[in-house]
Design a protein around this motif. Structure first.
Motif, short mmCIF file in Angstrom:
data_model
loop_
_atom_site.label_atom_id
_atom_site.label_comp_id
_atom_site.label_asym_id
_atom_site.label_seq_id
_atom_site.Cartn_x
_atom_site.Cartn_y
_atom_site.Cartn_z
N LEU A 124 35.36 -46.41 3.82
CA LEU A 124 34.80 -47.19 4.75
C LEU A 124 33.74 -48.64 4.10
O LEU A 124 33.31 -48.76 3.85
N ASP A 125 33.76 -49.12 5.39
CA ASP A 125 33.01 -50.70 5.03
C ASP A 125 31.90 -50.23 5.98
O ASP A 125 32.25 -50.68 7.43
N ILE A 126 30.73 -51.10 5.21
CA ILE A 126 30.14 -51.19 5.80
C ILE A 126 29.21 -52.58 6.11
O ILE A 126 28.93 -53.70 4.72
N ARG A 127 28.42 -53.25 6.86
CA ARG A 127 28.69 -54.79 7.16
C ARG A 127 27.31 -55.20 6.71
O ARG A 127 26.12 -53.72 7.65
N GLY A 182 28.63 -55.00 -1.97
CA GLY A 182 28.69 -56.29 -2.61
C GLY A 182 29.90 -56.55 -3.04
O GLY A 182 30.90 -55.45 -3.41
N ASP A 183 30.12 -57.24 -3.98
CA ASP A 183 31.16 -57.75 -4.62
C ASP A 183 31.28 -56.13 -6.52
O ASP A 183 32.47 -56.27 -7.16
N GLU A 184 29.90 -55.67 -6.64
CA GLU A 184 29.61 -54.95 -7.18
C GLU A 184 30.11 -53.55 -6.74
O GLU A 184 29.65 -52.45 -6.45
N ASP A 185 31.02 -53.11 -8.55
CA ASP A 185 31.06 -51.62 -8.14
C ASP A 185 29.56 -50.91 -9.00
O ASP A 185 29.09 -50.78 -9.85
#
Ligand code: ATP
Length: 346
Positions: free
Chosen positions: A23-26, A62-65
């Motif tokens: 799932l991508d949440i903006r 964001g870009d962080e795991d």
């Protein structure tokens, strides 16, 4: 803050609560996780919060795991249905709690904390009640204090688990409207869990429909309601009746007779026709209508809800017609669905 859930699986002992969810949440979106009990909504929310960690798969902030990060490291605010406020603390102290318990080097000075609490009281429209204790508030007011407390830490993400579940219908509707306005004002990325279709469709920018540990469909409320992609979503999101049909050269046939519906894009063969009771037209004596024998009639406000037994096989179909559309109901009624969807026969 964008959140990305990538192929997440969560097993409890050997029970798969989530079976591969992406799932991508903006950033700034208001997202509803909607599904029946046990579908995995709360588990997904807790995984985003950092209260659970995935068995496999990843969660990105964001870009962080963030998959293995704690709640504090993720800086999320959350509110649960039964999230009790601290009984012995006033409203203002409840709201300030998250800031006061921060490590010394990250804690704002007392005056800044008081100012923030007072701004939040304004935001949740509870100014004047700061000295009250939780027991002196209504359920709706308590829930707003819980939201203010979650917002106080300036979370990157706000997570709400059935936030209005315990409240009565009227307060629930008011708080829904209020949450939408609050979200539009603050712009927090917000994810909330609900099993209430109306709440999800009314409040969310996008709705995630879940069933049995999987996501069935993600879309705007209009997409979910108007173009459900499976019989499950069609039936879960609104009232539904179903008829077995067949398709031949784009023509829909019911028990071998052509039905006056626009050509189907489906391939030839057996199919399932789904319709909504509240989206049906009476069809007079059109030969290509569906026909049913009236089994029962209920009055519902300005409408009549009619149970029909349709076709030789007497399939039960419910339709809704304006109460004044037919005063003396005939035994047989011809109708055509205005809105319908075809799904392959299973
Ligand atoms: P509800 O609307 O009833 O809260 P839900 O969609 O939020 O349901 P989850 O709470 O995510 O569902 O649960 C999904 C499945 O995982 C359920 O079958 C539940 O019994 C199981 N489950 C959840 N948490 C645990 C746990 N800590 N240990 C074992 N099983 C769990």
């Amino acid at each position: 803050m964008d959140i990305r859930v990538v192929d997440v699986r969560k097993d409890f002992d050997r029970y798969p609560a989530l079976r591969g969810v992406s799932l991508d949440i903006r950033s700034g979106e208001l997202i509803a996780l909607l599904g029946p009990s046990g579908s995995g909504k709360t588990t997904l929310l807790r995984l985003i919060a950092g209260l659970e960690h995935p068995t496999s798969g990843m969660v990105f902030f964001g870009d962080e795991d963030a998959s293995q990060k704690s709640v504090q490291e993720r800086n999320v605010g959350f509110v649960f249905q039964s999230y009790a406020l601290f009984k012995h603390l006033t409203v203002a102290d409840n709201i300030a709690f998250g800031l006061k318990v921060r490590p010394r080097d990250k804690r704002p000075p007392g005056a800044a904390i008081r100012k923030r609490a007072s701004e939040l009281l304004d935001l949740v429209q509870l100014s004047g009640l700061e000295k009250r204790f939780p027991a002196q508030l209504s359920g709706g007011q308590r829930q707003r204090v819980a939201l203010a407390r979650a917002l106080a830490i300036e979370p990157r993400v706000l997570l709400l688990d059935e936030p209005f579940g315990a409240l009565d219908a009227k307060v629930r509707r008011e708080l829904r409207q209020w949450l939408r306005e609050l979200h539009d004002k603050t712009g927090h990325t917000t994810v909330f869990v609900t099993h209430d279709q109306e709440e999800a469709l009314e409040l969310a920018d996008r709705v995630v429909v879940m069933s049995q540990g999987l996501i069935e469909q993600v879309g705007t409320p209009d997409e979910i309601y108007d173009s459900p992609n499976s019989p499950f979503v069609f039936s879960f999101i609104g009232e539904a009746s179903e008829l077995p049909v067949s398709v031949a050269g784009g023509q829909i046939l019911f028990e071998g007779h052509p039905v006056g519906l626009s050509p189907a894009r489906a391939g030839d063969g057996a199919a399932r026709l789904f319709l909504r009771p509240n989206s049906v037209d009476l069809a007079g004596d059109r030969p290509d209508a569906l026909r049913g024998t009236v089994a029962s009639v209920r009055r519902s406000g300005g409408w009549r809800r009619i149970n029909l037994l349709v076709g030789e096989a007497k399939h039960l179909v419910e339709i809704e017609v304006p109460a004044d559309a037919c005063h003396d109901l005939p035994d047989k009624i011809a109708f055509l669905p205005r809105y319908w969807q075809l799904f392959p026969a299973s």
